[in-house]
Scaffold this active site. Structure first.
Site, PDB file in Angstrom:
ATOM      1  N   GLU A  11      -5.380   0.724   6.351  1.00  0.00           N
ATOM      2  CA  GLU A  11      -4.743   1.258   5.136  1.00  0.00           C
ATOM      3  C   GLU A  11      -5.603   0.954   3.903  1.00  0.00           C
ATOM      4  O   GLU A  11      -5.784   1.800   3.023  1.00  0.00           O
ATOM      5  CB  GLU A  11      -3.371   0.613   4.972  1.00  0.00           C
ATOM      6  CG  GLU A  11      -2.314   1.577   4.511  1.00  0.00           C
ATOM      7  CD  GLU A  11      -0.957   0.900   4.394  1.00  0.00           C
ATOM      8  OE1 GLU A  11      -0.689   0.359   3.308  1.00  0.00           O
ATOM      9  OE2 GLU A  11      -0.165   0.948   5.342  1.00  0.00           O
ATOM     10  N   GLY A  44       0.805  -1.222   0.000  1.00  0.00           N
ATOM     11  CA  GLY A  44       0.000   0.000   0.000  1.00  0.00           C
ATOM     12  C   GLY A  44       0.838   1.271   0.000  1.00  0.00           C
ATOM     13  O   GLY A  44       0.311   2.354   0.220  1.00  0.00           O
ATOM     14  N   GLY A  45       2.146   1.146  -0.275  1.00  0.00           N
ATOM     15  CA  GLY A  45       3.023   2.315  -0.198  1.00  0.00           C
ATOM     16  C   GLY A  45       3.271   2.962  -1.550  1.00  0.00           C
ATOM     17  O   GLY A  45       2.438   2.888  -2.465  1.00  0.00           O
ATOM     18  N   ASN A  46       4.450   3.593  -1.692  1.00  0.00           N
ATOM     19  CA  ASN A  46       4.785   4.337  -2.920  1.00  0.00           C
ATOM     20  C   ASN A  46       4.725   3.441  -4.157  1.00  0.00           C
ATOM     21  O   ASN A  46       4.103   3.798  -5.170  1.00  0.00           O
ATOM     22  CB  ASN A  46       6.214   4.898  -2.814  1.00  0.00           C
ATOM     23  CG  ASN A  46       6.400   5.819  -1.632  1.00  0.00           C
ATOM     24  OD1 ASN A  46       5.712   6.825  -1.517  1.00  0.00           O
ATOM     25  ND2 ASN A  46       7.329   5.491  -0.748  1.00  0.00           N
ATOM     26  N   PHE A  64      -3.162  -4.490   5.997  1.00  0.00           N
ATOM     27  CA  PHE A  64      -3.662  -3.661   7.105  1.00  0.00           C
ATOM     28  C   PHE A  64      -5.040  -3.083   6.733  1.00  0.00           C
ATOM     29  O   PHE A  64      -5.139  -2.260   5.813  1.00  0.00           O
ATOM     30  CB  PHE A  64      -2.710  -2.499   7.394  1.00  0.00           C
ATOM     31  CG  PHE A  64      -1.277  -2.938   7.627  1.00  0.00           C
ATOM     32  CD1 PHE A  64      -0.993  -3.935   8.559  1.00  0.00           C
ATOM     33  CD2 PHE A  64      -0.223  -2.361   6.921  1.00  0.00           C
ATOM     34  CE1 PHE A  64       0.323  -4.342   8.788  1.00  0.00           C
ATOM     35  CE2 PHE A  64       1.085  -2.761   7.145  1.00  0.00           C
ATOM     36  CZ  PHE A  64       1.364  -3.753   8.078  1.00  0.00           C
ATOM     37  N   THR A  69      15.638  -3.440  -8.879  1.00  0.00           N
ATOM     38  CA  THR A  69      15.190  -2.267  -8.141  1.00  0.00           C
ATOM     39  C   THR A  69      13.806  -1.893  -8.646  1.00  0.00           C
ATOM     40  O   THR A  69      13.299  -2.490  -9.597  1.00  0.00           O
ATOM     41  CB  THR A  69      16.188  -1.095  -8.284  1.00  0.00           C
ATOM     42  OG1 THR A  69      15.720  -0.005  -7.479  1.00  0.00           O
ATOM     43  CG2 THR A  69      16.329  -0.630  -9.715  1.00  0.00           C
ATOM     44  N   CYS A 118       9.612   7.081  -6.742  1.00  0.00           N
ATOM     45  CA  CYS A 118       8.236   7.586  -6.641  1.00  0.00           C
ATOM     46  C   CYS A 118       7.859   7.882  -5.200  1.00  0.00           C
ATOM     47  O   CYS A 118       8.381   7.266  -4.273  1.00  0.00           O
ATOM     48  CB  CYS A 118       7.277   6.562  -7.239  1.00  0.00           C
ATOM     49  SG  CYS A 118       7.474   4.909  -6.550  1.00  0.00           S
ATOM     50  N   HIS A 137      24.686   1.703   0.351  1.00  0.00           N
ATOM     51  CA  HIS A 137      23.915   2.239   1.489  1.00  0.00           C
ATOM     52  C   HIS A 137      24.562   1.928   2.839  1.00  0.00           C
ATOM     53  O   HIS A 137      24.905   2.861   3.573  1.00  0.00           O
ATOM     54  CB  HIS A 137      22.461   1.767   1.409  1.00  0.00           C
ATOM     55  CG  HIS A 137      21.772   2.247   0.159  1.00  0.00           C
ATOM     56  ND1 HIS A 137      20.777   1.538  -0.461  1.00  0.00           N
ATOM     57  CD2 HIS A 137      21.954   3.364  -0.581  1.00  0.00           C
ATOM     58  CE1 HIS A 137      20.381   2.201  -1.535  1.00  0.00           C
ATOM     59  NE2 HIS A 137      21.083   3.303  -1.631  1.00  0.00           N
ATOM     60  N   ARG A 147      16.018   2.535   6.016  1.00  0.00           N
ATOM     61  CA  ARG A 147      16.198   1.290   5.244  1.00  0.00           C
ATOM     62  C   ARG A 147      17.637   1.040   4.800  1.00  0.00           C
ATOM     63  O   ARG A 147      17.960  -0.075   4.435  1.00  0.00           O
ATOM     64  CB  ARG A 147      15.279   1.317   4.030  1.00  0.00           C
ATOM     65  CG  ARG A 147      13.855   1.425   4.493  1.00  0.00           C
ATOM     66  CD  ARG A 147      12.906   0.731   3.583  1.00  0.00           C
ATOM     67  NE  ARG A 147      11.594   0.865   4.163  1.00  0.00           N
ATOM     68  CZ  ARG A 147      10.520   1.247   3.515  1.00  0.00           C
ATOM     69  NH1 ARG A 147      10.595   1.506   2.229  1.00  0.00           N
ATOM     70  NH2 ARG A 147       9.377   1.340   4.137  1.00  0.00           N
TER      71      ARG A 147
HETATM   72  P1  NAD Z   1       6.852   1.992   1.299  1.00  0.00           P
HETATM   73  O1  NAD Z   1       7.564   2.363   2.544  1.00  0.00           O
HETATM   74  O2  NAD Z   1       6.072   3.071   0.648  1.00  0.00           O
HETATM   75  O3  NAD Z   1       5.916   0.737   1.637  1.00  0.00           O
HETATM   76  C1  NAD Z   1       5.207   0.776   2.802  1.00  0.00           C
HETATM   77  C2  NAD Z   1       3.993  -0.109   2.643  1.00  0.00           C
HETATM   78  O4  NAD Z   1       4.381  -1.481   2.699  1.00  0.00           O
HETATM   79  C3  NAD Z   1       3.007   0.093   3.766  1.00  0.00           C
HETATM   80  O5  NAD Z   1       2.165   1.174   3.467  1.00  0.00           O
HETATM   81  C4  NAD Z   1       2.285  -1.244   3.803  1.00  0.00           C
HETATM   82  O6  NAD Z   1       1.246  -1.276   2.857  1.00  0.00           O
HETATM   83  C5  NAD Z   1       3.350  -2.205   3.360  1.00  0.00           C
HETATM   84  N1  NAD Z   1       3.948  -2.871   4.534  1.00  0.00           N
HETATM   85  C6  NAD Z   1       4.942  -2.412   5.313  1.00  0.00           C
HETATM   86  N2  NAD Z   1       5.217  -3.296   6.292  1.00  0.00           N
HETATM   87  C7  NAD Z   1       4.381  -4.320   6.124  1.00  0.00           C
HETATM   88  C8  NAD Z   1       4.181  -5.544   6.800  1.00  0.00           C
HETATM   89  N3  NAD Z   1       4.908  -5.881   7.859  1.00  0.00           N
HETATM   90  N4  NAD Z   1       3.227  -6.374   6.348  1.00  0.00           N
HETATM   91  C9  NAD Z   1       2.496  -6.061   5.274  1.00  0.00           C
HETATM   92  N5  NAD Z   1       2.635  -4.914   4.569  1.00  0.00           N
HETATM   93  C10 NAD Z   1       3.567  -4.065   5.000  1.00  0.00           C
HETATM   94  O7  NAD Z   1       7.898   1.354   0.303  1.00  0.00           O
HETATM   95  P2  NAD Z   1       8.037   1.672  -1.245  1.00  0.00           P
HETATM   96  O8  NAD Z   1       8.597   3.050  -1.416  1.00  0.00           O
HETATM   97  O9  NAD Z   1       6.774   1.314  -1.913  1.00  0.00           O
HETATM   98  O10 NAD Z   1       9.189   0.685  -1.667  1.00  0.00           O
HETATM   99  C11 NAD Z   1       8.975  -0.696  -1.961  1.00  0.00           C
HETATM  100  C12 NAD Z   1      10.346  -1.329  -2.191  1.00  0.00           C
HETATM  101  O11 NAD Z   1      10.985  -0.669  -3.295  1.00  0.00           O
HETATM  102  C13 NAD Z   1      11.311  -1.171  -1.011  1.00  0.00           C
HETATM  103  O12 NAD Z   1      12.118  -2.297  -0.969  1.00  0.00           O
HETATM  104  C14 NAD Z   1      12.145   0.036  -1.387  1.00  0.00           C
HETATM  105  O13 NAD Z   1      13.402   0.052  -0.759  1.00  0.00           O
HETATM  106  C15 NAD Z   1      12.257  -0.153  -2.889  1.00  0.00           C
HETATM  107  N6  NAD Z   1      12.511   1.100  -3.626  1.00  0.00           N
HETATM  108  C16 NAD Z   1      11.653   2.139  -3.530  1.00  0.00           C
HETATM  109  C17 NAD Z   1      11.905   3.297  -4.284  1.00  0.00           C
HETATM  110  C18 NAD Z   1      10.962   4.458  -4.266  1.00  0.00           C
HETATM  111  O14 NAD Z   1      11.247   5.435  -4.946  1.00  0.00           O
HETATM  112  N7  NAD Z   1       9.873   4.401  -3.542  1.00  0.00           N
HETATM  113  C19 NAD Z   1      13.042   3.362  -5.121  1.00  0.00           C
HETATM  114  C20 NAD Z   1      13.896   2.253  -5.189  1.00  0.00           C
HETATM  115  C21 NAD Z   1      13.616   1.111  -4.446  1.00  0.00           C
END
Ligand code: NAD
Length: 393
Positions: free
Chosen positions: A36, A8-10, A33, A137, A142, A204, A316
């Site tokens: 969410e 549910g995240g980015n 969740f 990746t 986003c 990192h 992270r």
């Molecule tokens: P995020 O932090 O936005 O994701 C959070 C979401 O993950 C929460 O809202 C929830 O829906 C879910 N979540 C978290 N913990 C949970 C749990 N214990 N059980 C079930 N659901 C759970 O992360 P993101 O930005 O969407 O990134 C996803 C992956 O991509 C990560 O590994 C991140 O490192 C990688 N990444 C992201 C970006 C970016 O620009 N966002 C860039 C490169 C890599």
């Protein structure tokens, strides 16, 4: 085609918004969740979809259904995508496993290390028919603009490393995913290659260690620069970590010359190729980072405390990149009989900062090893058995 996106995240906002613009796709979203999931449902209903914006374009896609019940959204899905941080992969796989169709395809956006070993263990006999794929990746940088309503794509990668388990299905799965999702993929041989080739696992934790290994706790007036803060000593740390991974690659190839580990490149080669045209001074590894326009102004993740700004060791860069990537690589090194003194220093320092124990007496036998993707955790005690499981599953 029915696609279910888990998360549910980015990444979930971006993929749900983008993929549901295609009228041939029915996109469901699974969020474990309930609160969410409720926010997503309200957001989508008010906005009539998820708006995805870039610097010069805006689209809107409306997912078919969002639910916190896997049973409601997973059955019948041909493609199931985990768009989640690595620490959530295993619990989500457990939750969706009973509802996965036998001919489904499961993919992970940002796989990190040894995802194949972990997912195959969880999916058990279902893994015999369900191919897995992983992206090195996320295809996009986003950020959510408004929860359940809008997300912004800051940048799209030209190509993303891509691996399939079983590796024999790489071409077939690659064509399918490219055609369905319009992501530019670069097949890189195997999940083993994807694990060792990840550069985030070097950069990192390596930069955090370099910047803060001698820090005594005084607050900072402002967040220090992350990439541009790299000094000669930190560049040397990164170089040594990269050299150790090259030694692991050489040891594996010595025993298994038929494997394709081409994509496991030295850090300097990777950065100079990935950021060609962005780097002003190519005279040293340090300058690849410090004079890289794409990294300009990016700062260390910090937390506000009563005393002032302090580095956020829970971010992270340590909590995801160490257990789910660097420790996996360290585990492969142990199986390959390769000493990794620099990587060990970085893991030892990181595990203390995040309150975990992975390495104990220079072996992966710490009390928190079960929270990592080290192959030892899945019962592999020799390189041969691990390679056999990865390549002839
Ligand atoms: P995020 O932090 O936005 O994701 C959070 C979401 O993950 C929460 O809202 C929830 O829906 C879910 N979540 C978290 N913990 C949970 C749990 N214990 N059980 C079930 N659901 C759970 O992360 P993101 O930005 O969407 O990134 C996803 C992956 O991509 C990560 O590994 C991140 O490192 C990688 N990444 C992201 C970006 C970016 O620009 N966002 C860039 C490169 C890599």
């Amino acid at each position: 085609m029915r696609i279910t996106i888990c998360g549910g995240g980015n990444a979930a906002h971006t993929s749900a918004g983008l993929f549901s613009t295609n009228p041939e796709h029915q996109v469901n979203v699974y969020i474990s969740f309930p609160e969410e999931a409720g926010k997503w449902q309200r957001g989508i209903s008010e906005n009539e979809g998820i708006t995805v914006s870039t610097t010069n374009q805006e689209t809107k896609g409306k997912p078919n259904k969002v639910s916190s019940s896997a049973e409601e959204v997973v059955p019948g899905s041909q493609l199931v995508l985990l768009a989640l941080p690595a620490f959530a992969h295993e619990s989500i796989l457990e939750e969706i496993k009973p509802w996965l169709d036998e001919d489904a395809l499961v993919g992970v956006l940002a796989a990190r290390g040894c995802f194949d070993l972990s997912a195959r263990e969880i999916l058990d006999e279902k893994a015999n028919t369900i191919p897995l794929f992983g992206l090195q990746t996320l295809p996009w940088a986003c950020r959510i603009v408004e929860f359940g309503k809008a997300v912004n794509i800051l940048g799209t990668k030209a190509k993303v490393g891509f691996a399939v388990c079983p590796p024999q299905k790489t071409d077939q799965v690659c064509s399918f995913v490219t055609e369905q999702l319009h992501i530019k993929l670069e097949p890189i041989g195997s999940f083993l290659c994807l694990t060792l080739a990840g550069t985030g696992q070097i950069i990192h934790p390596g930069v955090m260690y370099g910047l803060f290994r001698n820090w005594e706790g005084s607050p900072f007036p402002e967040a220090p620069l992350f990439y541009q803060g790299i000094d000669d000593d930190t560049a040397l740390i990164l170089q040594r970590m990269s050299d150790e991974i090259q030694s692991i690659k050489a040891a594996i190839l010595n025993q298994f010359p038929e494997l394709d580990l081409e994509a496991v490149r030295p850090l300097g080669d990777w950065i100079s190729q990935s950021y060609a045209g962005q780097i002003e001074d190519t005279s040293s590894l340090r300058n690849y980072f410090v004079t890289n326009r794409s990294y300009k102004g990016l700062t260390v993740p910090m937390q506000k405390t009563e005393q002032g700004l302090k580095p956020d060791f829970r971010a992270r860069y340590l909590t995801e990149d160490v257990p789910y990537a660097l420790v996996a690589t360290r585990g492969i090194a142990e199986l390959a009989g390769i000493a990794t003194p620099m990587i060990d220093q970085v893991i030892n320092w990181s595990q203390e900062k995040i309150g975990k124990e992975y390495l104990l007496d220079s072996k992966l036998q710490g009390s928190d090893i079960n929270e990592t993707r080290a192959p030892q955790r899945f019962g592999f005690e020799t390189l041969e058995t691990m390679i056999e499981a990865m390549f002839c599953p």
